[in-house]
Design an enzyme around this catalytic site. Sequence first.
Site, PDB file in Angstrom:
ATOM      1  N   LEU A 157     -30.329  15.268 -31.739  1.00 37.12           N
ATOM      2  CA  LEU A 157     -30.675  15.951 -30.532  1.00 37.12           C
ATOM      3  C   LEU A 157     -29.633  16.562 -30.387  1.00 37.12           C
ATOM      4  CD1 LEU A 157     -30.903  12.455 -28.285  1.00 37.12           C
ATOM      5  CD2 LEU A 157     -32.705  13.941 -29.375  1.00 37.12           C
ATOM      6  N   ALA A 158     -28.440  16.979 -31.271  1.00 43.22           N
ATOM      7  CA  ALA A 158     -27.870  18.748 -31.415  1.00 43.22           C
ATOM      8  C   ALA A 158     -26.705  18.170 -30.332  1.00 43.22           C
ATOM      9  CB  ALA A 158     -28.285  19.411 -30.818  1.00 43.22           C
ATOM     10  N   GLY A 159     -25.723  16.817 -30.363  1.00 38.18           N
ATOM     11  CA  GLY A 159     -24.455  16.777 -29.662  1.00 38.18           C
ATOM     12  C   GLY A 159     -23.981  17.823 -30.490  1.00 38.18           C
ATOM     13  N   GLY A 160     -23.184  17.713 -31.102  1.00 39.75           N
ATOM     14  CA  GLY A 160     -22.567  18.349 -31.679  1.00 39.75           C
ATOM     15  C   GLY A 160     -22.152  20.116 -31.688  1.00 39.75           C
ATOM     16  N   ASP A 183     -28.158  24.961 -35.043  1.00 40.57           N
ATOM     17  CA  ASP A 183     -28.657  24.839 -32.999  1.00 40.57           C
ATOM     18  C   ASP A 183     -28.300  24.992 -32.805  1.00 40.57           C
ATOM     19  OD1 ASP A 183     -31.232  23.281 -34.084  1.00 40.57           O
ATOM     20  OD2 ASP A 183     -30.296  21.655 -34.140  1.00 40.57           O
ATOM     21  N   LYS A 228     -30.619  18.594 -27.154  1.00 39.99           N
ATOM     22  CA  LYS A 228     -32.454  18.885 -27.499  1.00 39.99           C
ATOM     23  C   LYS A 228     -33.665  18.202 -28.045  1.00 39.99           C
ATOM     24  CE  LYS A 228     -32.281  20.678 -31.550  1.00 39.99           C
ATOM     25  NZ  LYS A 228     -32.471  19.674 -32.656  1.00 39.99           N
ATOM     26  N   ALA A 247     -25.353  11.691 -33.677  1.00 36.84           N
ATOM     27  CA  ALA A 247     -25.773  11.716 -35.394  1.00 36.84           C
ATOM     28  C   ALA A 247     -27.170  10.483 -35.433  1.00 36.84           C
ATOM     29  CB  ALA A 247     -25.336  10.654 -35.760  1.00 36.84           C
TER      30      ALA A 247
END
Length: 316
Positions: free
Chosen positions: A104-107, A141, A11, A101
């Site tokens: 982009l809200a990867g985790g 998020d 995102k 990091a």
Amino acid sequence: MHAYTLIAPGKINLYLEIIGDRPDGYHELIMILQSIDLADRITLRPNGVQQFRLYCSHPQVPTDESNLAYRAAKLMQQEFPKQFDNFGGVDITIDKRIPVAAGLAGGSTNGAAVLVGLNLIWQLGLTQPELQGLASLLGSDVPFCVSGGTAIATGRGEQLDPIYDLDNLWVVLAKYTSIAVSTPWAYKTYRQLFNNTYISDRERIQARTHQVHAGPLMGAILQKDGAKIGRLLHNDLEKVVLPEYPQVAHLRETMAKMGGFGTMMSGSGPTVFTLCESYAQAEKIKQHIRENISDIDLQLWVAQLSNMGIQVEIAG
């Protein structure tokens, strides 16, 4: 039992305003969040034992309890111990395509995918709002990542109001691999520098939230007016991140000169994006950025805005 592979989109923030402090130590925020089709693949495979095992080949992704995907699995075990006893654990494999990091809200999207996947494998029948309630226990998020699309997020980011999906535009994303910005640092520094602007009165917070709901950016999104959206992009965290990270500031300045509808840093950074009207324009801008900044540390992607949250890609 079936194994599931889920698509977990990243995102960007189209809007991020810091309103004030909350009693729980977080910040009161108003954000407009937008899914993009740059996505990880998360595979959950029943393993026949009473434990969760996490695998990822990306060297920057931890495979222990610090990973949100693992924490999501443990949360489901705590909330649904009978189902865990009946169905057992799963092996979780992350195919990491969202940069790490990056803001982009990867985790967060990986954690959301595990919630959705275990809901299917354990046959829990949880609704999307119920999944988002669990997601809010993992991070601000994560609830948005469950549903995706386009949404106004308030509170600390977990209170969501879905709005008309915006999927007709593209973005060029750029990030220096070696730069990582600490989100807690960014918010703490903002508090130190700008707490004189904070609102604490609940009625004033609600009034400000209403102003954004009824504001020009919302109107532009409803009209899918890319040019107007680009002019109205806003991120308070740029005020602290860009002065501290001159490479990111220079990247933003360079990208803003390349055309497109608008350029901004996403979240706490360091990823910078330019909003584009088409794939062709996005690819052209990507090439121009590469010609102007030859640093091999700079990574570039093109992605389309998406109306999707977590989706099942393969069941079998």
